[in-house]
Scaffold this active site. Structure first.
Site, PDB file in Angstrom:
ATOM      1  N   SER A 132      24.542   1.162 -12.363  1.00 37.92           N
ATOM      2  CA  SER A 132      24.207   1.309 -10.950  1.00 37.92           C
ATOM      3  C   SER A 132      25.022   0.332 -10.126  1.00 37.92           C
ATOM      4  O   SER A 132      25.367  -0.766 -10.598  1.00 37.92           O
ATOM      5  CB  SER A 132      22.714   0.991 -10.794  1.00 37.92           C
ATOM      6  OG  SER A 132      22.417   0.659  -9.469  1.00 37.92           O
ATOM      7  N   TYR A 157      15.389  -4.505 -11.261  1.00 39.04           N
ATOM      8  CA  TYR A 157      16.061  -3.248 -11.625  1.00 39.04           C
ATOM      9  C   TYR A 157      17.567  -3.488 -11.755  1.00 39.04           C
ATOM     10  O   TYR A 157      18.188  -3.143 -12.771  1.00 39.04           O
ATOM     11  CB  TYR A 157      15.782  -2.162 -10.571  1.00 39.04           C
ATOM     12  CG  TYR A 157      16.750  -1.002 -10.648  1.00 39.04           C
ATOM     13  CD1 TYR A 157      16.643  -0.068 -11.672  1.00 39.04           C
ATOM     14  CD2 TYR A 157      17.793  -0.859  -9.726  1.00 39.04           C
ATOM     15  CE1 TYR A 157      17.554   0.983 -11.775  1.00 39.04           C
ATOM     16  CE2 TYR A 157      18.701   0.186  -9.817  1.00 39.04           C
ATOM     17  CZ  TYR A 157      18.580   1.102 -10.846  1.00 39.04           C
ATOM     18  OH  TYR A 157      19.488   2.127 -10.939  1.00 39.04           O
ATOM     19  N   LYS A 161      20.216  -3.521 -15.143  1.00 39.15           N
ATOM     20  CA  LYS A 161      21.478  -2.787 -15.295  1.00 39.15           C
ATOM     21  C   LYS A 161      22.626  -3.750 -15.619  1.00 39.15           C
ATOM     22  O   LYS A 161      23.500  -3.431 -16.413  1.00 39.15           O
ATOM     23  CB  LYS A 161      21.777  -1.972 -14.032  1.00 39.15           C
ATOM     24  CG  LYS A 161      20.818  -0.800 -13.838  1.00 39.15           C
ATOM     25  CD  LYS A 161      20.931   0.247 -14.951  1.00 39.15           C
ATOM     26  CE  LYS A 161      19.930   1.360 -14.846  1.00 39.15           C
ATOM     27  NZ  LYS A 161      19.975   2.317 -15.975  1.00 39.15           N
TER      28      LYS A 161
HETATM   29  C1  UD1 Z   1      19.097   1.476  -5.466  1.00 42.07           C
HETATM   30  C2  UD1 Z   1      20.458   1.206  -6.058  1.00 42.07           C
HETATM   31  C3  UD1 Z   1      21.086   2.486  -6.562  1.00 42.07           C
HETATM   32  C4  UD1 Z   1      20.124   3.210  -7.473  1.00 42.07           C
HETATM   33  C5  UD1 Z   1      18.807   3.449  -6.764  1.00 42.07           C
HETATM   34  C6  UD1 Z   1      17.809   4.058  -7.715  1.00 42.07           C
HETATM   35  C7  UD1 Z   1      21.310  -0.642  -4.750  1.00 42.07           C
HETATM   36  C8  UD1 Z   1      22.309  -1.066  -3.748  1.00 42.07           C
HETATM   37  N1  UD1 Z   1      21.327   0.641  -5.058  1.00 42.07           N
HETATM   38  O1  UD1 Z   1      19.287   2.241  -4.329  1.00 42.07           O
HETATM   39  O2  UD1 Z   1      22.260   2.187  -7.273  1.00 42.07           O
HETATM   40  O3  UD1 Z   1      20.679   4.444  -7.833  1.00 42.07           O
HETATM   41  O4  UD1 Z   1      18.285   2.204  -6.356  1.00 42.07           O
HETATM   42  O5  UD1 Z   1      16.585   4.186  -7.096  1.00 42.07           O
HETATM   43  O6  UD1 Z   1      20.537  -1.417  -5.261  1.00 42.07           O
HETATM   44  N2  UD1 Z   1      15.112   3.075   2.989  1.00 42.07           N
HETATM   45  C9  UD1 Z   1      14.387   3.095   4.160  1.00 42.07           C
HETATM   46  N3  UD1 Z   1      13.152   3.658   4.136  1.00 42.07           N
HETATM   47  C10 UD1 Z   1      12.609   4.225   3.016  1.00 42.07           C
HETATM   48  C11 UD1 Z   1      13.362   4.214   1.813  1.00 42.07           C
HETATM   49  C12 UD1 Z   1      14.620   3.618   1.836  1.00 42.07           C
HETATM   50  O7  UD1 Z   1      14.831   2.607   5.184  1.00 42.07           O
HETATM   51  O8  UD1 Z   1      11.462   4.712   3.060  1.00 42.07           O
HETATM   52  C13 UD1 Z   1      16.444   2.474   2.992  1.00 42.07           C
HETATM   53  C14 UD1 Z   1      16.574   1.298   2.053  1.00 42.07           C
HETATM   54  O9  UD1 Z   1      16.228   0.100   2.662  1.00 42.07           O
HETATM   55  C15 UD1 Z   1      18.068   1.378   1.719  1.00 42.07           C
HETATM   56  C16 UD1 Z   1      18.385   2.862   1.805  1.00 42.07           C
HETATM   57  O10 UD1 Z   1      17.345   3.446   2.552  1.00 42.07           O
HETATM   58  O11 UD1 Z   1      18.805   0.720   2.696  1.00 42.07           O
HETATM   59  C17 UD1 Z   1      18.453   3.524   0.450  1.00 42.07           C
HETATM   60  O12 UD1 Z   1      17.288   3.162  -0.286  1.00 42.07           O
HETATM   61  P1  UD1 Z   1      16.905   3.860  -1.658  1.00 42.07           P
HETATM   62  O13 UD1 Z   1      17.054   5.315  -1.545  1.00 42.07           O
HETATM   63  O14 UD1 Z   1      15.597   3.318  -2.102  1.00 42.07           O
HETATM   64  O15 UD1 Z   1      18.042   3.416  -2.652  1.00 42.07           O
HETATM   65  P2  UD1 Z   1      18.618   1.928  -2.960  1.00 42.07           P
HETATM   66  O16 UD1 Z   1      17.528   0.952  -3.052  1.00 42.07           O
HETATM   67  O17 UD1 Z   1      19.765   1.666  -2.037  1.00 42.07           O
END
Ligand code: UD1
Length: 346
Positions: A132, A157, A161
């Site tokens: 990841s 997490y 990885k």
């Molecule tokens: C993380 C990992 C990614 C992995 C994924 C698996 C990092 C940078 N990336 O993704 O490699 O595949 O986990 O789950 O660590 N967000 C909101 N509101 C929400 C949900 C999310 O604002 O309700 C925002 C988060 O703050 C983030 C973005 O959306 O900025 C993406 O979040 P999410 O889809 O949870 O994935 P990551 O945490 O980036």
């Protein structure tokens, strides 16, 4: 197309989000026998019906906990001529890992060690590991290349990885007949273009895109954007969203690369992203455009464990695997919405 149709590729986590899309591509692009190992701890057996609907093919699944070595050995002993393993099975929620780190170390690392023990016992020499972009932590220079040094992981997490990569690399060095590709996924989103397979979160989703589609479908009331005061162009976090079918296609290419001995080293790491940084607000607006729907969202506080901004330099994977992403952000969002409509609105 390969003609090694007596050989088997084992896919762990085959009922999961990326695993199931990869099985679809393997069934459509190769002749290998595919055997899945999945105990449905975070997935659903109905996924195999969806795979059959799309490909017309049935997939055998072994329902075993990979952390249980004895059970794993017994199950895999029945698999005919296994020549490769694609190891997806793992937990993947950043917030859940912050709340329960031991679960992540136990599940993500225990299963990996067991799978590598199986590779050793059965002399399985082709291995693909799901890593990841969270291994990079918060970096100074973007985009990240495979050579970008790791910063401390922002979540257990991400740390699982980082440690997983070390385990694979050290194991690879210790034996002569083992080759590995490590794929660092950025943010896999979207669903199969048919709309018949996609992410199937248990309970409330943690990831952005299923949260968006469930909110639009009226299942969830409101999406919270986790922070709009980061040092980014609109204050929300930046990620490299990539269509799950593009990720799946890269696995087929990585597998062929290993099996056809095109790899120059025993192990190779590739970034799997589109190279485009997209903010949370931009992702929401893309969804609103393609779904022709206003999304109910509000700005909330930052989420623990989030990196601020990350996107990939994907030159290496494009060159070595002859891969390139086919889908843009709007197409990712539209496919996710099509899948949500298939699952149903409230
Ligand atoms: C993380 C990992 C990614 C992995 C994924 C698996 C990092 C940078 N990336 O993704 O490699 O595949 O986990 O789950 O660590 N967000 C909101 N509101 C929400 C949900 C999310 O604002 O309700 C925002 C988060 O703050 C983030 C973005 O959306 O900025 C993406 O979040 P999410 O889809 O949870 O994935 P990551 O945490 O980036």
């Amino acid at each position: 197309m390969s003609n090694q149709n007596t050989s088997t590729i084992i896919v762990t986590g085959g009922a999961g989000y990326i695993g199931s899309h990869t099985i679809i591509e393997l069934l459509q692009q190769t002749d290998y026998n595919i055997v899945s190992i999945d105990n449905f701890s975070n997935s659903n057996a109905a996924t195999f019906e969806r795979i059959e609907k799309i490909t017309g093919k049935q997939v055998k699944n072994l329902n075993v906990d990979i952390c249980n070595l004895e059970a794993l050995e017994l199950a895999i002993a029945k698999v005919k001529n296994p020549i490769g393993i694609i190891h997806f099975a793992a937990f993947k929620s950043v917030p859940q890992s912050v709340a329960d780190p031991l679960l992540y170390y136990h599940n993500n690392l225990g299963s990996l060690v067991n799978i590598l023990k199986i590779c050793k016992q059965l002399k399985i020499s082709n291995f693909i590991f799901s890593s990841s972009c969270s291994v990079y932590g918060n970096v100074e220079k973007l985009p990240v290349t495979e050579e970008t040094p790791f910063s401390p992981a922002e979540s257990p997490y991400g740390q699982s990885k980082q440690m997983g990569e070390d385990i694979v690399l050290n194991y690879t060095k210790s034996v002569s007949d083992f080759k590995a590709v490590l794929l660092r996924y950025f943010n896999p989103v979207g669903a199969h273009p048919t709309g018949f397979n996609g992410e199937f979160p248990r309970g409330r989703p943690d990831n952005l895109v299923p949260y968006i589609t469930q909110t639009a479908a009226g299942i969830l009331q409101k999406l919270t954007v986790f922070g709009d005061n980061y040092d980014t162009r609109d204050g929300s976090c930046i990620r490299d969203y990539i269509h799950v079918s593009d990720i799946a296609d890269a696995h087929v290419k990585a597998l062929n690369y290993l099996i056809e001995n095109k790899q120059k080293k025993a192990s190779t790491v590739f970034n799997l992203g589109t190279g485009n940084g997209v903010s949370v607000l931009e992702a929401i607006h893309s969804f609103e455009k393609v779904a022709e729907k206003k999304l109910n969202y509000e700005i909330g506080p930052r989420r623990a464990g989030d990196v601020i901004s990350i996107y990939a330099n994907n030159d290496l994977v494009k060159k070595e695997l002859n891969w390139s992403p086919k889908y843009n952000l709007d197409e990712m969002m539209l496919s996710a919405w099509k899948w949500q409509l298939h699952l149903g609105e409230k």
